[in-house]
Design a protein around this motif. Structure first.
Motif: not given
Lengths: 313, 516
Positions: A79, A82-86, B48-49, B188-190, B192-193, B206
């Motif tokens: 992932k 920075i963005t947590g996306r794959p 990005g965050n 929490k990961d998803q 961020l955006t 985005w």
């Protein structure tokens, strides 16, 4: 699988694996730490440590490499930190705009560059040759971002014909193509200069071959010599040039993307390198490497179509 | 000259026809009459965050400003603290208990329901939780407990009185309120955006490298915004952005910095350029533990050697102002009653000689972005002229952060961008708690007692007095040389109405309308 196909495939796999491995260690060799970057200016040592642990960066590099390679074979490229996306999704979503720009730019380069290269070779030493070569030299010498800014100032500001932004926000295909005109012209013309020079050299080499001289001496019409004998043979190096130029066009596309505010794989990887977003850099380089190697493999096969002698090699 | 909008249509149609001709399609885009009103703003870097616990970087903060609210906020024009989600608050007599009364009818975006005191408690406790890894944990260090006696009341008890506490819960970074339910749902990961707030605009999409699209929150508790959509377009190049602004392709040019582009836009009759002092100074931080910088005379020699006025007028063409302290005049706690140092190369030479440090090597470390990578050249020339042997090291951001975090470098160029909360620059740059890997690469600890006194000051007057003393002490000890006060420039087309420029280095689109 035939021996030749097996050879090609293993060459492909080894090249890509090599690139992935080098990228993995190279990006980690650059000073800078993703955790420090993500947390920014006010990061405490404690927060950096926590994040490094969460990202698995506290493990030895070689262990990280084994884990990464294990995952790559299952198609998991990790992932983006920075963005947590794959990472693969991020890269693949940024590929179409770059590919559109690179292909249209390359098409313009070939349409303009190949005929000009032939003309200059055939009329070597003429005014046309000198003029075209001077322009081509200028085209190669001016950095593509400079051409981009000049294009914006001329076509957007002075003539008010084309937008300054190289990508549309409307989501309409026509509007998107309209925004693509200026960037692809800038990219295409800058690459065309390169294609012209390379085609000219290839053509000149062919024209000095014995069989061309013989054909001329035997009174074969010049038109037939150029178009039937020389051009067909000059096409092989030209195809090779296109392969090389594709990689070059992708590279220049990065600069064009920045100037024209276009999204794309170039800007994505650039951002990822700055942020030490390891997974994203690795995914990006992998996708780029696969596309460049695949295109070159396809072009290798295309030689066979042009020259039957190469099919059996 | 013709109106921008018509111009855009005609150009667009021209392009459509051109492309249609190329494709042989012959179709032109549909009518534009029913198009929503879109306010397009240039940003210079991608986002990005958008998680308040982790957020930093002006582009992220600018987008987040539209999405979130805090308990209180800064008035855009005056920097005064005014109500936001909390309609009122009381402070106990001993200054340790803050009771906030929340506005009714505030709802989170995308159906996440009403905002309650529990979300406030969750937001702040999340920042305090070490597992969150928030940079802003220290900002909430004063908090002892957070209680929620009812859904509309939040009671925060502090460990000790703290007259600056409202700054910590103001709508910026850690002060922004998130939804407990949304975070649990999204992860929490998803998150961020995929941010969920209560603000005037709802995050929609985005597209990395291209844009961030927000739509108006028609149910905003203070009333719907005046535009339907807010589009942040990523345009790195300032020249291209200036052309796009004049052509009407964008409405607001955020993050305008290049002096040449600023003067060009100032001369244009199609756009308005706004200019305001930022809340930060850019400083040359001197490592007081490295030789010869541990000698006050050497530090004095440096500040006398630097032609800071020349830098502002020559290099920046007057787009920055002079600074004597790390606080700017936009802070209520600012004082100009501090020692100042004129440009005086002769005095610098004499001081250097007195310290026996003539010919001393000094490393100037700067991040590799405009303008710091170039400013450092001018600084080196000034230092060389008085007898230093300066060495310039320009590092790409990742390497720069690593070098700075190690804390061994002689000097670095640093500014602390943020809210008009004096703790933000002072604690971040000059307190012992910010020793590397923090921003105190000066290793300065000369104002620890004053920092403590400021923390427990109960009245605004007492607080101002303490901060004035701090500024005075720092100006004498010279752990940092304030190079200039940054300015914020924002340009917009003349169609944009109701825009107020703040000093936070962000912007709010809520009051903005577009008038043809």
């Amino acid at each position: 699988m035939s021996g030749k196909a097996f050879g090609r495939t293993s060459q492909f796999v080894i090249t890509v694996l090599g690139i992935v491995t080098v990228t993995f260690f190279l990006i980690r060799a650059i000073p800078g730490d993703p955790a420090e970057y993500i947390l920014g200016d006010y990061a405490t040592a404690e927060a950096v440590e926590t994040l490094r642990r969460q990202l698995g960066l506290d493990r030895p590099v070689f262990e990280q490499y084994l884990i990464y390679m294990g995952r790559v074979f299952t198609g998991d490229l990790g992932k983006s930190v920075i963005t947590g996306r794959p990472a693969l999704d991020e890269i693949l979503s940024s590929l179409p705009p770059s590919a559109a720009l690179a292909f249209i730019g390359l098409a313009i380069a070939v349409i303009v560059g190949v005929p000009l290269g032939i003309v200059t070779a055939v009329r070597q030493g003429s005014w046309a040759d000198i003029a075209i070569m001077i322009v081509a030299l200028l085209g190669i010498s001016f950095p593509v971002f400079w051409l981009g800014i000049a294009g914006i100032l001329l076509f957007s500001q002075e003539l008010q014909l084309l937008p300054a932004l190289g990508a549309s926000s409307s989501g309409e295909v026509l509007d998107e193509l309209y925004h693509l005109i200026l960037p692809s012209l800038v990219l295409g013309l800058s690459v065309a200069a390169y294609v012209t020079r390379l085609t000219r050299s290839a053509m000149l080499e062919i024209l000095s071959e014995d069989y061309v001289k013989v054909a001329r001496a035997m009174g074969v019409p010049e038109r037939t010599v150029i178009w039937k004998l020389a051009l067909k043979n000059a096409l092989i190096p030209v195809i090779a040039i296109i392969g090389v130029t594709f990689a070059w066009a992708l590279g220049s596309a990065i600069l064009v993307e920045v100037v024209f505010s276009r999204p794309g794989i170039g800007t994505m990887i650039l951002k990822a390198v700055t942020a030490r977003d390891y997974q994203l850099v690795q995914a990006g380089v992998l996708v780029l490497a696969v596309s460049v190697v695949a295109i070159n493999t396809l072009l290798d096969m295309a030689y066979g179509l042009v020259d039957p002698r190469l099919r059996s090699r | 000259m013709f109106p921008n909008h018509d111009f855009q249509l005609s150009r667009r149609r021209f392009g459509a026809i051109l492309v249609a001709g190329m494709l042989g399609a012959g179709l032109v885009s549909p009518a534009f009459a029913a198009d929503p009103v879109v306010l397009t703003t240039r940003i210079g870097s991608d986002i990005g965050n958008l998680d308040p616990a982790r957020i930093f970087q002006i582009e992220n903060q600018t987008v987040a400003t539209q999405i979130y609210n805090g308990l209180v906020k800064y008035d855009e024009a005056t920097n005064e603290i005014v109500p936001d989600l909390a309609k009122s608050w009381e402070v106990s007599e001993d200054g340790t208990t803050y009771t906030f009364h929340l506005n009714d009818g505030v709802t989170f975006h995308k159906g996440y329901g009403p905002m309650t005191s529990d979300d406030v408690k969750f937001s702040f406790e999340r920042v305090l939780d070490p597992e969150t890894g928030s940079n802003y944990k220290g900002q909430f260090a004063a908090i002892d407990t957070i209680e929620t006696p009812d859904p509309m009341t939040v009671v925060i008890t502090l460990k000790a009185p703290n007259s600056g506490f409202l700054h910590k819960v103001a709508a910026f970074n850690q002060g922004w309120i998130v939804s407990r339910k949304a975070l649990a749902d999204i992860g929490k990961d998803q998150y961020l955006t995929n941010p969920i707030g209560t603000g005037p605009f709802v995050f929609e999409k985005w597209t990395p490298g291209r844009e961030v699209r927000l739509v108006a929150n028609k149910d905003y508790f203070e009333g719907a915004p005046k535009v339907d959509e807010l589009l942040f377009r990523l345009i790195k190049d300032e020249t291209a952005a200036a052309v796009a602004l004049e052509n009407g392709e964008i409405d607001i040019f955020f993050g305008l910095q290049e002096p040449a582009v600023i003067s060009r836009l100032q001369a244009s009759d199609k756009v308005t350029v706004l200019d305001r002092d930022a809340n930060h100074t850019i400083n040359l931080v001197l490592n007081t533990t490295n030789k010869p910088l541990d000698d006050l005379k050497v530090r004095q020699a440096i500040i006398h050697a630097l032609n800071r006025k020349g830098l502002i007028e020559g290099f920046f063409k007057g787009t920055k102002s002079e600074a004597a302290s790390v606080l700017t005049p936009s802070f209520q706690e600012f004082t100009d009653d501090v020692a100042t140092y004129a440009y005086d190369p002769e005095k610098a030479k004499a001081l250097l000689e007195e310290a026996g440090a003539t010919g001393a090597e000094i490393e100037l470390v700067a991040p590799a972005f405009n303008p710091y990578d170039k400013v450092v050249v001018a600084l080196a020339a000034d230092l060389e002229a008085v007898g230093f042997k300066p060495k310039i090291t320009v590092l790409e951001r990742g390497a720069y952060l690593q070098a700075r975090n190690k804390g061994e470098v002689d000097t670095v160029i640093t500014g602390v961008v943020g809210a008009p909360d004096p703790d933000s620059p002072i604690l971040s740059m000059l307190s012992r708690s910010a020793f590397p890997p923090g921003l105190n690469t000066a290793h300065y600890e000369g104002i620890e007692d004053l920092i403590q006194a400021a923390g427990t000051a109960t009245s605004t007057e007492e607080r101002k007095k303490v901060y004035a003393e701090m500024q005075k002490k720092v100006a004498e000890d010279l752990p940092v040389v304030p190079l200039f006060t940054d300015h914020l420039f924002i340009a917009h087309t003349n169609k944009v109405k109701g825009f107020t420029q703040n000093s936070l280095f962000t912007m709010s689109a809520y009051p903005v309308s577009i008038e043809e």
